[in-house]
Design a protein around this motif. Structure first.
Motif, PDB file in Angstrom:
ATOM      1  N   LEU A  80      28.254  43.424  40.534  1.00  0.00           N
ATOM      2  CA  LEU A  80      28.952  44.540  39.889  1.00  0.00           C
ATOM      3  C   LEU A  80      29.700  44.010  38.673  1.00  0.00           C
ATOM      4  O   LEU A  80      30.412  43.008  38.776  1.00  0.00           O
ATOM      5  N   THR A  81      29.543  44.655  37.539  1.00  0.00           N
ATOM      6  CA  THR A  81      30.266  44.207  36.350  1.00  0.00           C
ATOM      7  C   THR A  81      31.548  45.020  36.163  1.00  0.00           C
ATOM      8  O   THR A  81      31.582  46.223  36.434  1.00  0.00           O
ATOM      9  N   VAL A  82      32.588  44.338  35.685  1.00  0.00           N
ATOM     10  CA  VAL A  82      33.868  44.993  35.386  1.00  0.00           C
ATOM     11  C   VAL A  82      34.403  44.424  34.076  1.00  0.00           C
ATOM     12  O   VAL A  82      34.110  43.271  33.736  1.00  0.00           O
ATOM     13  N   PRO A  83      35.173  45.195  33.326  1.00  0.00           N
ATOM     14  CA  PRO A  83      35.817  44.640  32.130  1.00  0.00           C
ATOM     15  C   PRO A  83      36.712  43.462  32.509  1.00  0.00           C
ATOM     16  O   PRO A  83      37.362  43.478  33.551  1.00  0.00           O
ATOM     17  N   ALA A  84      36.742  42.451  31.673  1.00  0.00           N
ATOM     18  CA  ALA A  84      37.555  41.269  31.961  1.00  0.00           C
ATOM     19  C   ALA A  84      39.044  41.597  31.961  1.00  0.00           C
ATOM     20  O   ALA A  84      39.846  40.881  32.556  1.00  0.00           O
ATOM     21  N   ILE A  85      39.435  42.684  31.299  1.00  0.00           N
ATOM     22  CA  ILE A  85      40.855  43.040  31.224  1.00  0.00           C
ATOM     23  C   ILE A  85      41.322  43.824  32.448  1.00  0.00           C
ATOM     24  O   ILE A  85      42.509  44.119  32.575  1.00  0.00           O
ATOM     25  N   TRP A  86      40.407  44.170  33.358  1.00  0.00           N
ATOM     26  CA  TRP A  86      40.804  44.890  34.568  1.00  0.00           C
ATOM     27  C   TRP A  86      41.631  43.984  35.470  1.00  0.00           C
ATOM     28  O   TRP A  86      41.408  42.775  35.546  1.00  0.00           O
ATOM     29  N   ASP A  87      42.565  44.588  36.192  1.00  0.00           N
ATOM     30  CA  ASP A  87      43.391  43.808  37.111  1.00  0.00           C
ATOM     31  C   ASP A  87      42.693  43.646  38.459  1.00  0.00           C
ATOM     32  O   ASP A  87      41.610  44.171  38.702  1.00  0.00           O
TER      33      ASP A  87
END
Length: 516
Positions: free
Chosen positions: A95-102
């Motif tokens: 699953l990909t997530v933005p690197a800025i997500w907490d």
């Protein structure tokens, strides 16, 4: 915002890591679809996803059956299945997530994947700019869209990854290692300045000429037309360029024109004449003709915010000498964003791969095969736990003094495990700290997890300290002389915790609960 899925088989990856199959939407010239799901009236069962969900919902509207259906936007799809001879337990999901997500957002994605039937041991979370970087480093020059490629960069050379998606702009700086793998040089940063900001500007433009929030009215009363309008705009905005002065022509739904005329008592073409757009915008045959100067303004907020943030990042001493800017994500294909980056940072090579919109998707597949491709990351914040320590009148405030089992201790102590800006080697523990229970009868030790931007906080009550989660560590036996050795392993895309009980030698592998 758009999502999709892709996969590769192990033997394909060994032969050519870039040989990756991506979903092709039927009837659409796209491998990515809108991040939309249609749920059946039971509120649980998935009916359709992406373009298929929008099309099916439109059919329900035509059949006047849509009021009994739920709908929602999700961040990523996690429950598509590859059919055929492959067994489900042979699939490793990424699953990909933005690197800025907490960490809470990452955990939420894990929980969603679990509910979709994906085993936790078969799931990896990948950071989007990292995934894109992995894919683009394997591309030859002819597929990189430029005269150079990331694969040509040598050890100690730096490059910046600009992942411009629909919702977020995600920026990371990498350095090439001697092994030709990479490390994160500067912590991920960015903001909500992606392509949807352009959509919002277009929506605001329609509302300005209509004189009220006509778009909200259209969405509420004619959702099918609302969806179709933004499909049209999505196609048009890709051709808006700083070098082309032709008008942007967008057909408007008849339902929108009728709503506006009913509300305002005048046709949209007449309303335009009384606005600041009088000489720049016109209506003909229910098509709005927008002057190039106005269309370009839709990009102002997104582009200017991105460029300003890039300026700040590239001015930092640690990032000086960046050789190239890698532009990936669907919004990176925008001529407006490309032109702004090229104009402002002309001395830096700009790489826009031909598969910019799929770089994250395909890079995630590569990351699934090789999760250790990123060797080092930078901590975005200081992480620690709230604990107690023996009270010391020379350094502790008296208001935090409390007795536990007859012993004076200081409450709310911030015990640091990871410091902001710290280099985190993947798979290596960053801390090794012993914790005792406060009471003889405890069966577990509870450690509230706190973060801050301060390098050396003293108390969890200091300004800027925020509780973000909780960690519970089982402990056997009784008495306060028991202890566990706790190791934080923070170099991966998520934080792992290893706790070893002294009495038994038992090792617990734990996850911090960031959603409590």
């Amino acid at each position: 915002m758009y999502s999709s899925w892709a996969y590769s088989l192990l033997h394909e990856f060994k032969n050519d890591p870039t040989q990756i199959s991506a979903k092709q939407w039927q009837g659409q010239e796209s491998t990515k679809g809108p991040t939309t799901v249609l749920i059946k009236p039971d509120g649980k069962t998935l009916e359709a996803f992406g373009f298929e969900a929008e099309t099916r919902y439109t059919e329900l509207i035509d059949e006047d059956e849509h009021e009994s259906w739920l709908k929602d936007d999700l961040w990523r799809v996690s429950n598509d299945r590859i059919s055929g001879t492959i067994r489900e337990n042979e699939i490793h999901w990424v699953l990909t997530v933005p690197a800025i997500w907490d960490n809470a957002a990452k955990q939420f994605m894990r929980e969603a994947a679990k509910q979709a039937g994906i085993e936790e041991t078969n799931l990896t979370v990948a950071l989007e700019p990292e995934a894109a970087s992995l894919f683009c480093r394997l591309l030859p020059v002819e597929r990189s869209g430029n005269k150079t490629s990331l694969g040509k960069l040598k050890a100690k050379q730096k490059y910046l990854v600009l992942d411009a998606g629909g919702g977020t702009i995600d920026i990371t700086v990498h350095e090439v290692l001697q092994s030709m793998e990479v490390k994160e040089l500067y912590k991920a940063s960015g903001g909500a300045w992606g392509g949807t900001k352009v959509d919002e500007a277009f929506k605001g433009f329609i509302n300005d000429i209509a004189g009220f929030d006509a778009m909200a009215d259209l969405k509420r009363k004619h959702l099918d037309d609302y969806i179709e309008l933004f499909r049209r705009f999505e196609n048009k905005k890709r051709s808006i360029s700083p070098d082309i002065d032709s008008k942007t022509v967008i057909p408007l739904p008849q339902s929108l024109c009728s709503l506006i005329e009913k509300r305002q008592g005048r046709a949209l073409c007449d309303l335009i004449k009384n606005t600041s757009y009088a000489n720049l915008v016109s209506m003909k045959n229910e098509k709005v003709n927008i002057d190039a100067s106005v269309a370009r303004q839709f990009f102002d907020t997104s582009v200017s915010s991105t460029v300003e943030h890039l300026k700040n990042i590239l001015s930092l001493p640690v990032n000086r000498g960046v050789e190239a800017i890698l532009m990936v994500g669907g919004f990176s294909e925008s001529p407006m964003l490309q032109h702004a980056v090229s104009t402002e940072f002309g001395a830096v090579k700009r790489i826009v791969p031909r598969e910019a919109s799929l770089a994250v998707l395909k890079g995630a597949v590569i990351f699934g095969h090789n999760t250790k491709a990123i060797k080092e990351r930078i901590s975005q914040r200081t992480y620690g736990v709230e604990t107690t320590s023996p009270f010391d009148a020379t350094k502790h405030v008296v208001t935090k003094k409390k007795y536990y089992e007859g012993k004076a201790r200081c409450r709310n102590v911030f015990e640091k495990h990871v410091e902001i800006g710290q280099k985190l080697t993947v798979g290596k523990a960053q801390s090794n700290i012993i914790y005792h229970p406060l009471y003889a009868h405890q069966t577990f030790i509870s450690l509230p997890i706190f973060t801050t931007c301060d390098k050396n906080p003293m108390y969890t009550t200091d300004p800027g300290c925020i509780q973000v989660g909780n960690l519970e560590i089982p402990i056997c036996g009784s008495g306060t002389n028991r202890w566990v050795n706790v190791r934080f392993i923070s170099g991966g895309t998520e934080i792992d915790v290893e706790a070893t009980e002294k009495a038994t030698g038992k090792v617990h592998h734990l996850k911090i609960d960031f959603l409590t």
